[in-house]
Design an enzyme around this catalytic site. Structure first.
Site, mmCIF file in Angstrom:
data_model
loop_
_atom_site.group_PDB
_atom_site.id
_atom_site.type_symbol
_atom_site.label_atom_id
_atom_site.label_comp_id
_atom_site.label_asym_id
_atom_site.label_seq_id
_atom_site.Cartn_x
_atom_site.Cartn_y
_atom_site.Cartn_z
ATOM 1 N N ASN A 9 0.859 -1.186 0.000
ATOM 2 C CA ASN A 9 0.000 0.000 0.000
ATOM 3 C C ASN A 9 0.896 1.238 0.000
ATOM 4 O OD1 ASN A 9 -1.915 1.959 0.330
ATOM 5 N ND2 ASN A 9 -2.410 1.448 2.458
ATOM 6 N N LYS A 11 0.090 4.265 -0.486
ATOM 7 C CA LYS A 11 -0.603 5.476 0.001
ATOM 8 C C LYS A 11 -0.300 6.660 -0.928
ATOM 9 C CE LYS A 11 -0.083 3.552 4.583
ATOM 10 N NZ LYS A 11 -0.224 3.725 5.996
ATOM 11 N N HIS A 97 -9.720 1.286 4.446
ATOM 12 C CA HIS A 97 -8.460 1.477 5.183
ATOM 13 C C HIS A 97 -8.726 2.424 6.356
ATOM 14 C CE1 HIS A 97 -4.376 2.653 6.162
ATOM 15 N NE2 HIS A 97 -3.992 1.548 5.551
ATOM 16 N N GLU A 99 -7.187 4.842 7.451
ATOM 17 C CA GLU A 99 -6.978 6.269 7.140
ATOM 18 C C GLU A 99 -8.195 6.849 6.420
ATOM 19 O OE1 GLU A 99 -3.220 5.701 5.164
ATOM 20 O OE2 GLU A 99 -2.339 5.103 7.088
ATOM 21 N N GLU A 169 -5.992 -4.929 10.347
ATOM 22 C CA GLU A 169 -4.972 -3.913 10.599
ATOM 23 C C GLU A 169 -5.289 -3.179 11.902
ATOM 24 O OE1 GLU A 169 -2.870 -2.746 6.751
ATOM 25 O OE2 GLU A 169 -4.600 -1.441 6.916
ATOM 26 N N GLY A 175 1.867 2.240 10.782
ATOM 27 C CA GLY A 175 2.820 3.350 10.654
ATOM 28 C C GLY A 175 3.455 3.756 11.970
ATOM 29 N N SER A 215 2.850 -2.244 10.452
ATOM 30 C CA SER A 215 4.307 -2.271 10.646
ATOM 31 C C SER A 215 4.938 -3.620 10.309
ATOM 32 C CB SER A 215 4.666 -1.836 12.074
ATOM 33 O OG SER A 215 4.233 -0.499 12.292
HETATM 34 C C1 PEP Z 1 -1.130 0.231 5.968
HETATM 35 O O1 PEP Z 1 -1.158 1.393 5.678
HETATM 36 O O2 PEP Z 1 -1.996 -0.525 5.537
HETATM 37 C C2 PEP Z 1 -0.046 -0.245 6.834
HETATM 38 C C3 PEP Z 1 -0.165 -1.436 7.352
HETATM 39 O O3 PEP Z 1 0.997 0.609 7.044
HETATM 40 P P1 PEP Z 1 2.391 0.258 7.774
HETATM 41 O O4 PEP Z 1 2.882 -1.028 7.189
HETATM 42 O O5 PEP Z 1 3.291 1.399 7.464
HETATM 43 O O6 PEP Z 1 2.107 0.119 9.225
#
Ligand code: PEP
Length: 253
Positions: A9, A11, A97, A99, A169, A175, A215
């Site tokens: 992803n 973003k 997601h 976000e 998630e 993040g 992460s």
């Molecule tokens: C994501 O945005 O779906 C995500 C898991 O980000 P990160 O791997 O940076 O935590």
């Protein structure tokens, strides 16, 4: 064996030139992916056509949009419909997601509509769910995730449901550099499967791919993906570094 997926992803990152370079580096790595594994690049809208043509001759690679609008078409300036994505042969779309839920106020009901428009256009949704930190600390993460699943997915027929990929998630792990432990990930993935079993059937619960996101890095992908109910990962930050993402691809079962 369920489909194992490493989904990148990106973003709102990368210029066009950086995007081309990153894709080339990953594609040239020639990682030996096991049968049925798939690597998905969720790239920004302007790069979808380019990315799709880059992976055209690569059977294990696909492209995803990061979002789409819930309506078919109309006066929604700045939005992109599932029908548009279909018209450029996009196979997947991330839906819900955290976000999008947080910054764009996407509700479970709105996400149910987005799932419907994706399926009507033969696009496989990657449906994201997961709890914020205060819910985890209160021990209510299962209720929270079950509500997300029920309100956005439970109207689907078993046949429609088979086209969904779920990504668990935990928001506190996105993040932040803070990853869920393998126990936390496995426990939630098994719980999600139990919700699917209850609503649909054991057979269906067994075939749905459930990704972990939060992460994921080269250093923790192996142990996370080794969990019985974890079928790969949705990767944010680490997917912007080709070397790192290649190592994550190698960790797929
Ligand atoms: C994501 O945005 O779906 C995500 C898991 O980000 P990160 O791997 O940076 O935590």
């Amino acid at each position: 064996m369920r489909k194992q997926i490493a989904a990148a992803n990106w973003k709102m990152n990368c210029t066009y030139q950086q995007a081309e370079k990153l894709l080339d580096e990953v594609l040239q790595s020639e990682v030996n992916l096991s049968y049925g594994s798939e690597v998905i690049f969720a790239v920004p809208f302007p790069y979808l056509i380019m990315a799709n043509s880059e992976v055209a001759d690569e059977p294990n690679f696909s492209v995803a949009a990061q979002n789409c609008h819930q309506k078919k078409s109309g006066a929604f300036t700045g939005e992109v419909s599932a029908e548009m994505l279909k018209s450029i042969s996009i196979k997947y779309c991330i839906i819900g997601h955290s976000e999008r839920r947080e910054y764009f106020f996407e509700t479970n009901k709105m996400l149910a509509d987005k799932i419907n428009t994706c399926l009507e256009n033969e696009i496989n949704p990657i449906f994201c769910c997961g709890e914020p930190l205060n819910i985890r600390e209160a021990g209510k993460q299962n209720n929270h995730v079950e509500t997300q699943l029920i309100e956005s997915l439970s109207h689907l027929s078993p046949q429609q449901m088979e086209n969904i990929v779920i990504a668990y998630e935990p928001i506190w792990a996105i993040g932040t550099g803070k990853t869920a432990t393998t126990e936390q990930a496995q426990e939630m993935h098994a719980f999600i499967r139990s919700v699917l079993r209850k609503k649909y059937s054991s057979e269906l619960a067994e075939v749905i791919t459930i990704l972990y996101g939060g992460s994921v890095k080269a250093t923790n992908a192996n142990e996370l993906f080794a969990c019985a109910d974890v079928d790969g990962g949705l990767v944010g930050g680490a997917s912007l570094n080709a070397k790192e993402f290649i190592e994550i691809m190698k960790a797929l079962k």
